[in-house]
Scaffold this motif. Structure first.
Motif, mmCIF file in Angstrom:
data_model
loop_
_atom_site.group_PDB
_atom_site.id
_atom_site.type_symbol
_atom_site.label_atom_id
_atom_site.label_comp_id
_atom_site.label_asym_id
_atom_site.label_seq_id
_atom_site.Cartn_x
_atom_site.Cartn_y
_atom_site.Cartn_z
ATOM 1 N N THR A 159 0.640 -1.256 -0.240
ATOM 2 C CA THR A 159 0.029 -0.076 0.030
ATOM 3 C C THR A 159 0.735 0.973 0.615
ATOM 4 O O THR A 159 2.300 0.942 0.726
ATOM 5 N N THR B 229 0.019 -7.252 -5.666
ATOM 6 C CA THR B 229 -1.167 -6.073 -6.092
ATOM 7 C C THR B 229 -0.618 -4.874 -5.330
ATOM 8 O O THR B 229 0.510 -4.890 -4.580
ATOM 9 N N ARG C 243 -1.338 -1.222 -3.622
ATOM 10 C CA ARG C 243 -3.070 -0.361 -3.463
ATOM 11 C C ARG C 243 -2.682 2.044 -3.748
ATOM 12 O O ARG C 243 -1.161 1.753 -2.361
ATOM 13 N N GLU D 34 -6.550 -0.791 -5.965
ATOM 14 C CA GLU D 34 -5.846 -1.567 -6.134
ATOM 15 C C GLU D 34 -6.050 -1.862 -7.393
ATOM 16 O O GLU D 34 -6.749 -2.325 -7.752
#
Length: 463
Positions: free
Chosen positions: A21, A272, A274, A325
């Motif tokens: 993140t 991933t 975010r 995301e």
């Protein structure tokens, strides 16, 4: 003084899929527009979430030279109180250093119309190659006198405002310029049009108009400060006279263009990434980024809701709100022909992803990138070729014909004193071992701690 740095940075390779993140600092485009509008207001403005970077420091120093107070909140450096001159007249007989900041060299000169004396502008050596002619021609049409010290239409120069040569009122208020090289020429004049006694009618005379979202951003910001700008036809603007007052507590959105390298990393490395606080509504061109990443093959969600539209690079996802995301298995599809005229500033990030795609990408509508911090089209071709892949500069853009990753190799990459070329190089380093980046510190222009944020992104993924 020009910012020079010859340090070398070993770009880290992604050894596993990402899971991170990343909180993005405030928008440079909005920060510097809000600073200008606060300076044109008649009461103090408190700006929260202001980006603190070289470009915004240059902007605040420029405004201070014109008699505007910019005071940092001791408890929160990203909160700045801007107090315009009580008289509404800016301080003349001043010198302004623009560095390499396009928003400073194109947005501040129009303020000199309302100064009580001449204002001299200078910048980094690289800034001498950045075109200034159209906005200065606009000021000349409004009655200012421009004295160039070198080549016509480029830094350095001195502006003598019309209030030293006669009152603005009664002078022609219709301005015609060719803004094909940069939307900032239009934005710079739109920002001050409200203060002109009879307003402003502005017309673009060129055949192409780059970065229209940036112009729409300027229009919305001025209108939000009490102004009135209409665009009755493409390339025409009507600005009515108005007393501007930016909201006394103004908040800056995250810089969505600066999110591009981090979200793009999810495609290059897989995994991933975010980004929180993605705005529900935005005029930032970076708001178009999710549709491009989706076209590359990524899965894009907001608060768990998947973004499914596959239109083109002009799709504007204005329903996003909250946590954006981006997830990828590392498979990247070529874009084919993709018009990036609305989001030219993030072309380097898009190009970095395209280097690892399975098919070519033809990025068009971006001829104006030749006049940015460097000739970005030429620079991208140079650096893509340097790592063993293929790219070709076109009249209106660049074609990238990728090769398999194993055929590419490490290299020391130039950044050309261009922050987006530095983040481009870091992105290549995720998938190519041995990438060394010259002067990664140029990222301070818009991301004060890019290296720290990039390293933290990878460290989160290694936990």
């Amino acid at each position: 003084m020009s910012e020079q740095n010859t340090t070398l940075w070993n770009a880290p390779v992604a050894t596993r899929p990402l899971d991170a993140t990343v909180t993005i600092p405030g928008s440079k485009s909005l920060s510097n527009r809000f600073l200008i509008l606060a300076a044109l207001s008649h009461k103090p403005v408190r700006i929260e979430g202001l980006l603190r970077s070289r470009d915004t420091e240059l902007m605040m120093n420029a405004l201070r030279a014109l008699g505007v107070q910019c005071e940092e909140d001791p408890a929160e450096p990203t909160t700045i109180t801007v107090t315009p001159p009580e008289s509404g007249t800016f301080t003349g007989n001043a010198e302004i250093f623009c560095g390499l900041a396009g928003t400073v060299m194109r947005f501040v000169p129009p303020l000199a119309l309302f100064a009580d004396g001449p204002v001299r502008f200078d910048g980094d050596e690289q800034a001498y190659a950045r075109p200034m002619g159209p906005v200065l021609e606009g000021l000349r049409q409004l009655g200012a006198t421009i004295e160039f010290e070198g080549e016509q239409g480029f830094l350095p120069f001195t502006i003598t405002p019309p209030n030293m040569l006669g009152n603005l009122k009664g002078r022609p208020q219709k301005v015609r310029i060719d803004s094909s090289a940069s939307s900032q020429f239009i934005s710079g004049l739109l920002l001050i049009g409200s203060r002109l006694p009879d307003g402003l009618i502005l017309e673009h005379t060129g055949t192409q108009l780059p970065s229209l979202p940036h112009i729409r951003m300027t229009m919305e910001d001025v209108n939000g400060a009490g102004g009135s700008i209409d665009m009755p036809a493409r390339g025409q603007w009507v600005v009515r006279h108005a007393d501007l007052q930016l909201h006394e507590n103004t908040v800056v959105e995250p810089d969505l263009s600066n999110a591009a390298p981090f979200l793009g990393a999810a495609l290059i490395a897989g995994g991933t990434v975010r980004v929180p606080n993605w705005p529900a509504h935005t005029t930032q061109p970076g708001g178009l980024l999710p549709s491009v990443l989706h076209k590359f093959g990524a899965t894009v969600t907001l608060n768990g809701e998947e973004f499914n539209e596959i239109n083109d690079c002009e799709c504007f996802p204005d329903t996003f709100n909250g946590m954006l995301e981006v997830t990828s298995d590392g498979t990247i599809h070529g874009l084919g022909e993709c018009d990036l005229s609305a989001i030219g500033e993030i072309t380097p990030s898009i190009a970095a992803i395209a280097v690892f795609a399975d098919e070519p990408s033809e990025l068009i509508g971006i001829a104006h990138l030749r006049g940015h911090e460097t000739n970005r089209l030429e620079a991208l071709v140079n650096e893509i070729t340097r790592v063993g892949s293929h790219a070709q500069e076109e009249s209106d853009g660049i074609t990238i014909s990728p090769v398999p990753r194993e055929q590419m190799h490490g290299a020391t990459l130039e950044t050309y004193a261009d922050h987006r070329m530095a983040t481009f190089a870091a992105m290549l380093g995720l998938g190519i071992d041995g990438i060394v980046v010259k002067n990664v510190e140029t990222t301070r222009k818009t991301i004060p701690d890019f290296v720290g944020m990039w390293t933290n992104m990878l460290e989160q993924s290694n936990i």
